[in-house]
Every structure is written in structure tokens, then in C-alpha cells.
Design a protein around this motif. Sequence first.
Motif, PDB file in Angstrom:
ATOM      1  N   SER A 259       0.824  -1.209   0.000  1.00 56.96           N
ATOM      2  CA  SER A 259       0.000   0.000   0.000  1.00 56.96           C
ATOM      3  C   SER A 259       0.859   1.261   0.000  1.00 56.96           C
ATOM      4  CB  SER A 259      -0.934   0.000   1.210  1.00 56.96           C
ATOM      5  OG  SER A 259      -0.208   0.190   2.400  1.00 56.96           O
ATOM      6  N   GLN A 260       2.082   1.141   0.463  1.00 58.34           N
ATOM      7  CA  GLN A 260       2.988   2.292   0.496  1.00 58.34           C
ATOM      8  C   GLN A 260       3.953   2.295  -0.677  1.00 58.34           C
ATOM      9  OE1 GLN A 260       4.651   1.770   4.484  1.00 58.34           O
ATOM     10  NE2 GLN A 260       3.371   3.427   5.204  1.00 58.34           N
ATOM     11  N   LEU A 261       3.755   1.322  -1.567  1.00 59.05           N
ATOM     12  CA  LEU A 261       4.719   1.129  -2.641  1.00 59.05           C
ATOM     13  C   LEU A 261       4.783   2.321  -3.594  1.00 59.05           C
ATOM     14  CD1 LEU A 261       6.616  -1.153  -3.144  1.00 59.05           C
ATOM     15  CD2 LEU A 261       4.975  -2.163  -4.711  1.00 59.05           C
ATOM     16  N   TRP A 262       3.616   2.896  -3.885  1.00 59.22           N
ATOM     17  CA  TRP A 262       3.602   4.020  -4.826  1.00 59.22           C
ATOM     18  C   TRP A 262       4.361   5.203  -4.270  1.00 59.22           C
ATOM     19  CZ3 TRP A 262       2.668   3.180  -9.619  1.00 59.22           C
ATOM     20  CH2 TRP A 262       1.830   2.138  -9.982  1.00 59.22           C
ATOM     21  N   GLU A 263       4.086   5.538  -3.016  1.00 61.90           N
ATOM     22  CA  GLU A 263       4.803   6.658  -2.391  1.00 61.90           C
ATOM     23  C   GLU A 263       6.289   6.349  -2.311  1.00 61.90           C
ATOM     24  OE1 GLU A 263       2.757   7.123   1.281  1.00 61.90           O
ATOM     25  OE2 GLU A 263       1.404   8.625   0.462  1.00 61.90           O
ATOM     26  N   TYR A 264       6.575   5.079  -2.028  1.00 63.09           N
ATOM     27  CA  TYR A 264       7.969   4.658  -1.964  1.00 63.09           C
ATOM     28  C   TYR A 264       8.657   4.860  -3.315  1.00 63.09           C
ATOM     29  CZ  TYR A 264      11.957   1.473  -1.480  1.00 63.09           C
ATOM     30  OH  TYR A 264      13.206   0.919  -1.474  1.00 63.09           O
ATOM     31  N   LEU A 265       7.994   4.426  -4.376  1.00 63.64           N
ATOM     32  CA  LEU A 265       8.564   4.550  -5.715  1.00 63.64           C
ATOM     33  C   LEU A 265       8.636   6.009  -6.151  1.00 63.64           C
ATOM     34  CD1 LEU A 265       6.838   1.541  -7.472  1.00 63.64           C
ATOM     35  CD2 LEU A 265       9.224   1.729  -6.820  1.00 63.64           C
ATOM     36  N   ASP A 266       7.710   6.817  -5.661  1.00 65.10           N
ATOM     37  CA  ASP A 266       7.700   8.240  -6.016  1.00 65.10           C
ATOM     38  C   ASP A 266       8.598   9.066  -5.108  1.00 65.10           C
ATOM     39  OD1 ASP A 266       6.050   8.186  -8.207  1.00 65.10           O
ATOM     40  OD2 ASP A 266       4.235   8.335  -7.022  1.00 65.10           O
TER      41      ASP A 266
ATOM     42  N   CYS B 220       6.823  -9.878  -1.937  1.00 65.75           N
ATOM     43  CA  CYS B 220       6.744  -8.432  -2.083  1.00 65.75           C
ATOM     44  C   CYS B 220       7.784  -7.929  -3.073  1.00 65.75           C
ATOM     45  CB  CYS B 220       6.943  -7.742  -0.733  1.00 65.75           C
ATOM     46  SG  CYS B 220       5.474  -7.792   0.289  1.00 65.75           S
ATOM     47  N   CYS B 221       8.902  -8.610  -3.161  1.00 71.24           N
ATOM     48  CA  CYS B 221       9.912  -8.228  -4.147  1.00 71.24           C
ATOM     49  C   CYS B 221       9.331  -8.364  -5.550  1.00 71.24           C
ATOM     50  CB  CYS B 221      11.171  -9.071  -3.994  1.00 71.24           C
ATOM     51  SG  CYS B 221      12.150  -8.581  -2.560  1.00 71.24           S
ATOM     52  N   ALA B 222       8.565  -9.435  -5.753  1.00 74.69           N
ATOM     53  CA  ALA B 222       7.913  -9.619  -7.047  1.00 74.69           C
ATOM     54  C   ALA B 222       6.919  -8.494  -7.285  1.00 74.69           C
ATOM     55  CB  ALA B 222       7.199 -10.967  -7.093  1.00 74.69           C
ATOM     56  N   GLU B 223       6.197  -8.113  -6.237  1.00 74.19           N
ATOM     57  CA  GLU B 223       5.242  -7.020  -6.326  1.00 74.19           C
ATOM     58  C   GLU B 223       5.952  -5.713  -6.649  1.00 74.19           C
ATOM     59  OE1 GLU B 223       1.419  -5.374  -6.111  1.00 74.19           O
ATOM     60  OE2 GLU B 223       2.198  -7.388  -6.288  1.00 74.19           O
ATOM     61  N   MET B 224       7.111  -5.539  -6.043  1.00 73.65           N
ATOM     62  CA  MET B 224       7.918  -4.354  -6.290  1.00 73.65           C
ATOM     63  C   MET B 224       8.260  -4.231  -7.772  1.00 73.65           C
ATOM     64  SD  MET B 224       9.652  -1.872  -4.721  1.00 73.65           S
ATOM     65  CE  MET B 224      11.158  -0.912  -4.890  1.00 73.65           C
ATOM     66  N   ASP B 225       8.669  -5.358  -8.356  1.00 77.56           N
ATOM     67  CA  ASP B 225       9.023  -5.358  -9.767  1.00 77.56           C
ATOM     68  C   ASP B 225       7.811  -4.978 -10.618  1.00 77.56           C
ATOM     69  OD1 ASP B 225      11.251  -8.201  -9.507  1.00 77.56           O
ATOM     70  OD2 ASP B 225      11.585  -6.071  -9.207  1.00 77.56           O
ATOM     71  N   PHE B 226       6.661  -5.520 -10.250  1.00 73.22           N
ATOM     72  CA  PHE B 226       5.443  -5.232 -10.992  1.00 73.22           C
ATOM     73  C   PHE B 226       5.091  -3.752 -10.908  1.00 73.22           C
ATOM     74  CE2 PHE B 226       1.360  -5.202 -12.656  1.00 73.22           C
ATOM     75  CZ  PHE B 226       0.495  -4.629 -11.753  1.00 73.22           C
ATOM     76  N   ALA B 227       5.106  -3.215  -9.712  1.00 67.93           N
ATOM     77  CA  ALA B 227       4.749  -1.811  -9.518  1.00 67.93           C
ATOM     78  C   ALA B 227       5.751  -0.893 -10.208  1.00 67.93           C
ATOM     79  CB  ALA B 227       4.677  -1.494  -8.030  1.00 67.93           C
ATOM     80  N   HIS B 228       7.009  -1.290 -10.161  1.00 72.11           N
ATOM     81  CA  HIS B 228       8.048  -0.485 -10.802  1.00 72.11           C
ATOM     82  C   HIS B 228       7.808  -0.421 -12.310  1.00 72.11           C
ATOM     83  CE1 HIS B 228      11.981   1.424 -10.201  1.00 72.11           C
ATOM     84  NE2 HIS B 228      12.241   1.040 -11.425  1.00 72.11           N
ATOM     85  N   GLU B 229       7.473  -1.576 -12.855  1.00 71.72           N
ATOM     86  CA  GLU B 229       7.190  -1.647 -14.278  1.00 71.72           C
ATOM     87  C   GLU B 229       5.940  -0.828 -14.620  1.00 71.72           C
ATOM     88  OE1 GLU B 229       7.365  -2.934 -18.293  1.00 71.72           O
ATOM     89  OE2 GLU B 229       8.791  -2.767 -16.668  1.00 71.72           O
TER      90      GLU B 229
END
Length: 76
Positions: free
Chosen positions: A9-16, A37-46
Motif C-alpha cells: 500500500s505504500q509502494l507508490w509513495e515509496y517509488l515516487d 513483495c519483491c515480485a510485487e515491487m518489480d510489478f509496480a516499478h514496471e
Amino acid sequence: MITCHDAVSQLWEYLDHTVDEVDRARVEEHLSRCRRCCAEMDFAHELRRVLVEGAAVEAPQDVLARLNRTLEELDG
Ligand SMILES: [Zn+2]
């Protein structure tokens, strides 16, 4: 440690880079220990890359739906 759902849930803010240092550290701690979550990270990053490039303008709902499904899976 925060939950998978909290981390995602904090991934977007983290990436931004808009998340504060405390939350950033919590997300990084979680990602370092959770392969799912690492896999999720890759997905969100993409996903973010596609949005930045404007390539997903015609299909943002599909992308958001996919993200929501992943969040539901993590929640379950
Ligand atoms: Zn996790």
C-alpha cells in the motif's frame, strides 16, 4: 515488521520518493525479507514506468484492475 499489504500500500509513495524516512525504512525492511513483495515491487516499478511514458493512457483501468487484484491476493 509491517505486513505485506502495508508494504504494498505504500509502494507508490515509496517509488515516487514521497514517503517519509521512517516508512521508507519499513518498506525496505519488508522487501528485503519478503520474496513475494519483491515480485510485487518489480510489478509496480514496471507499472510506474509505463505510466510515466504515457503508454498506458488508453488502458489505465486494466492496469489498475490488475494492481487491485494483486492487492486482494496479498490481503487474502
Ligand atoms: Zn511481504
